[in-house]
Design an enzyme around this catalytic site. Structure first.
Site, mmCIF file in Angstrom:
data_model
loop_
_atom_site.group_PDB
_atom_site.id
_atom_site.type_symbol
_atom_site.label_atom_id
_atom_site.label_comp_id
_atom_site.label_asym_id
_atom_site.label_seq_id
_atom_site.Cartn_x
_atom_site.Cartn_y
_atom_site.Cartn_z
ATOM 1 C CD GLU A 9 -3.051 -0.716 0.019
ATOM 2 O OE1 GLU A 9 -3.338 0.482 -0.235
ATOM 3 O OE2 GLU A 9 -3.508 -1.665 -0.640
ATOM 4 C CB SER A 43 -48.758 -31.556 36.938
ATOM 5 O OG SER A 43 -50.084 -32.009 36.786
#
Length: 782
Positions: free
Chosen positions: A188, A469
Site C-alpha cells: 500500500e 402439574s
C-alpha cells in the site's frame, strides 16, 4: 517654443498598477489568513479526534470459559467441539499457541492462548488432557507435572453495537505479526517511512493514469492519506475537493504524531468487509471474522489475503469470491518475494495453500438472540445505552455453547418429529427451553423458539402460560414441612373432589386417566401426578400456605390463592418456572438466575463486582427439600417420566415433573441431574389445544437433550438430618424383606407408628433412636 510632453497618462497608469498590486497583496493576505484559519481548523480536528475517543467500541459479549481440571465431567466430543469453535488448529505436533494435537483416544495436547479473563490475564499455557469414562482423568503441563487447572479462552458470542454499526477488535503494534506490517507497507505505501504524509511521486503517477482514462481510476494516497479519508472524512468519493482536504490533513497528522501511532491507528481503522449489517474495521476483527483466530496467529498466506483485501473488501471477499480472493492473495505474496521480504520458494509454497477461511461465525447468523436479550436486560440495571454500545466493555456470561447448541438441536429435531407424527393437529407448534446449573443458578442455555436465530418474540422470557402439574412439588413441600402430620408414606385420598368455588361454580378436578385410585401414599400421588389426591392435600394444608411456598421458591408474579392453583392455574413464563425449580434443584437455596458473571472496562478493570454476585439464601430446610426430591426422583423411576430410565444410564440421578394444562394447550417438563436443570415448554402461541401431554411432548425434548449432554453418573447422598425406614403400601413400618416393602426417607420422629410385619413372629418395633430393627435383632441384639 516647444511644449513639454504630457506625463499624466503615465502617472495614471502607475497609480492604476499600484492599486492592482495593492489589491493583489490584500487578496494574498486574505488568502493567507483564510488558509491559516483553515489549517488551524483542520489541525484542531486532527488533534481533537486523534487524542480523544477515537472509536465507539462495542461491548463484546463472551460465553463462559471452559475450565478443565481432573475429575471434570467432559467428553471427547464436547472438548473437540469447544476447540473447533475457538479456532484451534489440529496439527501433528504442537509448537505454537492456538494448536491442538490428538495423541490417541481421549488424549489432547493443547497450547492454550493468553487471555485477559475477568480475574486477570493468564499467559499462554501448554497442557495435556486425558479423558476416559466421560471425565478428565489427568491434566498435566508441558513438563508432565500435574496441573490443577487449565482455562480455555471464552467464545465471543455477540456484542452491543454503536449507531454506526461498526465492529472492531483493537490491537497494538506489538499484537500483530511483523510480517503484517511489512506486507501492508510493501503493498500500500512502500515509502511510508520516508514521506511526510503525501507522496508526490504517487500523486503524479495517479494523475497521469487518471488523465489517460478521463476519469478517476487510480489514487496516489499514502497510508496516512487513507487513514485521513477513513478516520476524518465522511465523503468516500474521489472528488477534487476531498483530495484538497485530504492532503493538508495528512501533512498535519504527520507533524503531530509518529509513524508508529499512525500505523497502529490505521491497523484498527481500515475497512475490511461486512459481517451482516455490521462493518468490519481493523485487522484484529477481520482476523477473527475470516479465520476465527487472533491476528498474532495468522500465517503468511492469511496475512497476504487480508492485506490484499484493503484494495477492495467486497471484490476480494474470500467467502463470496474465493477465486478472485486467491488471485489477489497470490499477487501480494509475489510482491513480498519481489521486494525480498520473503524467498520466492516460500511465496510459491504459500500460494498453493487453500484460503483457510472459517465458516461464518454463528454470531453473524443471528447468534443467540434469546440469551442476549436477557444479558441486555441484566446489564441495563447498571449501564446506560451509550456505555453499552461505545465504551468497549467486555461482558462475561454464563452461556455454555455446547449446551446451547445441544438444546437448540433437540428442540428443532423433536418438534419436527412431532409435526410429522401429528400433522395438522400440531400446526403452529412452538417451544422454549432454559438450561441452568443447579449449583450456581447460572443460565447455560436459552432457546426462545423453534428458530433459535429469530430476533423477535422470546418465549423463554415473555410467554406467560399456565404451568399445570409443575406446581405440584410446591403443594407437597408445603405438606411435608408439617412433618408431624405428613410424611412420604402418609396415605392420601384420591377420591373425587367437589367444592364450591368463589364464583359459585363447582370445582371438580379429575385425574388424567379419569379414574380414582383410593388411598395412595403421598410419594406415589406425586410420582403419578394424581390431581384428586393433590387437591385434597392442598386444601387441607391451605391455599395461602401454598401461595407463600411458591413465593419462597422464587415466584414474583401475582398468585391468586384459589383452588385451581393446586393444579397449576397460574400463568408463568419458562424463566419463572426455571427460577422455581432452581430453588428445588439446589436443595432449598434461592439464587437469582443470572446470565452475567463479570464486566470489564476498556482497560480490563472489573466493574460491578458486588452487584453481579448474589449470596445464596436458604429459603427451605434441606431436609424437607430432600423429601420432595425423593418424590420427584420417583416421577422419573416409576411415574409419569419413567421413559427417562429407558434412555439414560441408571447410575445417573434424575428428578423432575411433567406438566399438562387443560385441553393439553401446554406441554411442560422440568427436570434435573447433577449438572443440569432443564425446563421445556411446548405449545401454540394462540393458544389452542394440542395432542401433547407433558410426557409425550416436552419430556421428549428433555430426554433428547440429555442424551446429547451425557450427564455424569452420580447419586446424591441422603440429606443431613434425614433417616430411612422400610414401609409397606399402607404406610406402616415393615421388614425389609416383606413384599412391597419400600425404603423411604423421614424426618427423625415422623416415621409411621404402626408396624405390619409379613412374618409370623412379632413385627419389628422402632427403637428410641427411630431406627427399625427386626424381632430377631431385638431378641439377640445387633
Amino acid at each position: 517654443m516647444s511644449k513639454k510632453p504630457n506625463k499624466k497618462p503615465a502617472a495614471r497608469k502607475s497609480v492604476k498598477g499600484r492599486s492592482w498590486l495593492g489589491l493583489l497583496i490584500k487578496l494574498m493576505l486574505v488568502g493567507v489568513v483564510v488558509l491559516a484559519g483553515a489549517m488551524a481548523y483542520l489541525d484542531a480536528q486532527i488533534v481533537e479526534k486523534f487524542e480523544g475517543k477515537r472509536w465507539a467500541i462495542p461491548a463484546k459479549v463472551y460465553a463462559r470459559p471452559l475450565e478443565i481440571y481432573a475429575g471434570l465431567s467432559l467428553t471427547d466430543k464436547r472438548l473437540s467441539a469447544e476447540l473447533a469453535a475457538l479456532g484451534y488448529r489440529l496439527v501433528d505436533k504442537v509448537d505454537s499457541v492456538g494448536q491442538v494435537q490428538r495423541k490417541g483416544a481421549g488424549d489432547f495436547v493443547i497450547y492454550g492462548r493468553s487471555f485477559n479473563f475477568a480475574d486477570g490475564r493468564e499467559p499462554a499455557q501448554l497442557g495435556e488432557v486425558e479423558l476416559a469414562n466421560g471425565r478428565v482423568q489427568a491434566l498435566r503441563d508441558g513438563k508432565g507435572h500435574d496441573l490443577p487447572l487449565m482455562r480455555l479462552e471464552p467464545q465471543l458470542i455477540g456484542g452491543f453495537y454503536p449507531s454506526k454499526n461498526e465492529d472492531r477488535e483493537l490491537v497494538t503494534l506489538k499484537d500483530v505479526p511483523p510480517l503484517l506490517v511489512s506486507t501492508l507497507i510493501a503493498v500500500e505505501d512502500r515509502n511510508f517511512y520516508s514521506h511526510w504524509g503525501i507522496s508526490l511521486r504517487g500523486i503524479t503517477r495517479a494523475m497521469l493514469a487518471n488523465i489517460r482514462a478521463g476519469r478517476f481510476v487510480q489514487g496516489g494516497s499514502t497510508l496516512t492519506q487513507q487513514l485521513v479519508k477513513n478516520f476524518y472524512l465522511d465523503d468516500n468519493s474521489r472528488s477534487l475537493i476531498r483530495k484538497l482536504r485530504e492532503a493538508p490533513m495528512a501533512l498535519l497528522l504527520e507533524m503531530h504524531y509518529s509513524k508508529q501511532e499512525i500505523l497502529e491507528t490505521y491497523l484498527n481503522e481500515v475497512y475490511l468487509g461486512q459481517d451482516g449489517s455490521r462493518a468490519i474495521h481493523g485487522f484484529g476483527q477481520a482476523s477473527l471474522f475470516y479465520f476465527g483466530q487472533p491476528v498474532n496467529e495468522l500465517n503468511p498466506a492469511q496475512i497476504s489475503l487480508l492485506v490484499g483485501m484493503v484494495k477492495g473488501p467486497s471484490l476480494y471477499n474470500p467467502r463470496r469470491n474465493p477465486n478472485t480472493a486467491t488471485e489477489r492473495r497470490n499477487v501480494v505474496l509475489q510482491v513480498l518475494a519481489d521486494q525480498g521480504i520473503m524467498p520466492q520458494s516460500y511465496a510459491e509454497g504459500w500460494a498453493k495453500q487453500p484460503l483457510g477461511v472459517s465458516d461464518v461465525p454463528l454470531r453473524s447468523k443471528g447468534g443467540y438472540p434469546a440469551f442476549m436479550q436477557l444479558v441486555r436486560q441484566q446489564l441495563q440495571q447498571y449501564y446506560d445505552a451509550d456505555t453499552l454500545t461505545s465504551a468497549g466493555l467486555k461482558v462475561f456470561t454464563t452461556l455454555d455453547p455446547y449446551v446451547q447448541h445441544t438444546a437448540e438441536r433437540s428442540l428443532q429435531d423433536v418438534t419436527a418429529q412431532l409435526d410429522k407424527r401429528y400433522g395438522k393437529r400440531l400446526e403452529g407448534l412452538e417451544g422454549a427451553m432454559i438450561v441452568t446449573s443447579p449449583n450456581t443458578g447460572e443460565i447455560l442455555a436459552m432457546v426462545g423458539g423453534r428458530d433459535p436465530r429469530f430476533q423477535g418474540f422470546n418465549r423463554a422470557l415473555d410467554a406467560h402460560r399456565q404451568i399445570g402439574s409443575l406446581v405440584k412439588p410446591s403443594v407437597y413441600l408445603s405438606a411435608l414441612e408439617e412433618y408431624q402430620q405428613y410424611n412420604l408414606a402418609t396415605p392420601l385420598d384420591d377420591g373425587p373432589v367437589d367444592i364450591k368455588a368463589g364464583d359459585g361454580t363447582r370445582w371438580k378436578p379429575q385425574n388424567f386417566d379419569h379414574q380414582s385410585h383410593g388411598m395412595v401414599p403421598l410419594w406415589q400421588a406425586l410420582a403419578k401426578s394424581y390431581n384428586q389426591s393433590t387437591a385434597h392435600l392442598g386444601l387441607a394444608v391451605g391455599l395461602p400456605r401454598i401461595a407463600q411456598t411458591l413465593q419462597r421458591l422464587g415466584i414474583t408474579s401475582q398468585i391468586d390463592a384459589v383452588p385451581s392453583l393446586l393444579l397449576g392455574a397460574i400463568d408463568l413464563t419458562p424463566f419463572e418456572v426455571t427460577q422455581m425449580y432452581q430453588t428445588i434443584a439446589s436443595q432449598g437455596f434461592y439464587m437469582p438466575l443470572r446470565a452475567v458473571t463479570a464486566v470489564l472496562d476498556e482497560k480490563g478493570k472489573p466493574l460491578q463486582e458486588s452487584s453481579l454476585h448474589f449470596q445464596p439464601k436458604q429459603v427451605v430446610d434441606p431436609r424437607f427439600m430432600g423429601l420432595v426430591t425423593y418424590g420427584m426422583e420417583q416421577v422419573v423411576n416409576e411415574g409419569t417420566s419413567r421413559q427417562i430410565r429407558t434412555v439414560l444410564n441408571p447410575d445417573i440421578f434424575a428428578a423432575g415433573k411433567t406438566g399438562t394444562t387443560n385441553d393439553q394447550k401446554d406441554s411442560w417438563f422440568a427436570g434435573f441431574t447433577e449438572n443440569y436443570l432443564g425446563v421445556v415448554w411446548l405449545g401454540k402461541d394462540d393458544p389452542q389445544p394440542t395432542p401433547l401431554t407433558g410426557a409425550t411432548g416436552a419430556l421428549q425434548v428433555w430426554i433428547d437433550m440429555m442424551k446429547g449432554l451425557q450427564p455424569a453418573a452420580w447419586q446424591p447422598a441422603l440429606a443431613p438430618g434425614l433417616s430411612q425406614a422400610w414401609v409397606d403400601s399402607s404406610g406402616n413400618l415393615t421388614d425389609q424383606d416383606c413384599p412391597g416393602a419400600r425404603q423411604l426417607p423421614f424426618i427423625p420422629g415422623s416415621e409411621p407408628k404402626t408396624f405390619n410385619s409379613c412374618h409370623s413372629a412379632p413385627a419389628a418395633q422402632p427403637d428410641d433412636d427411630g431406627q427399625q430393627r427386626s424381632w430377631f435383632q431385638r431378641l439377640f441384639g445387633g
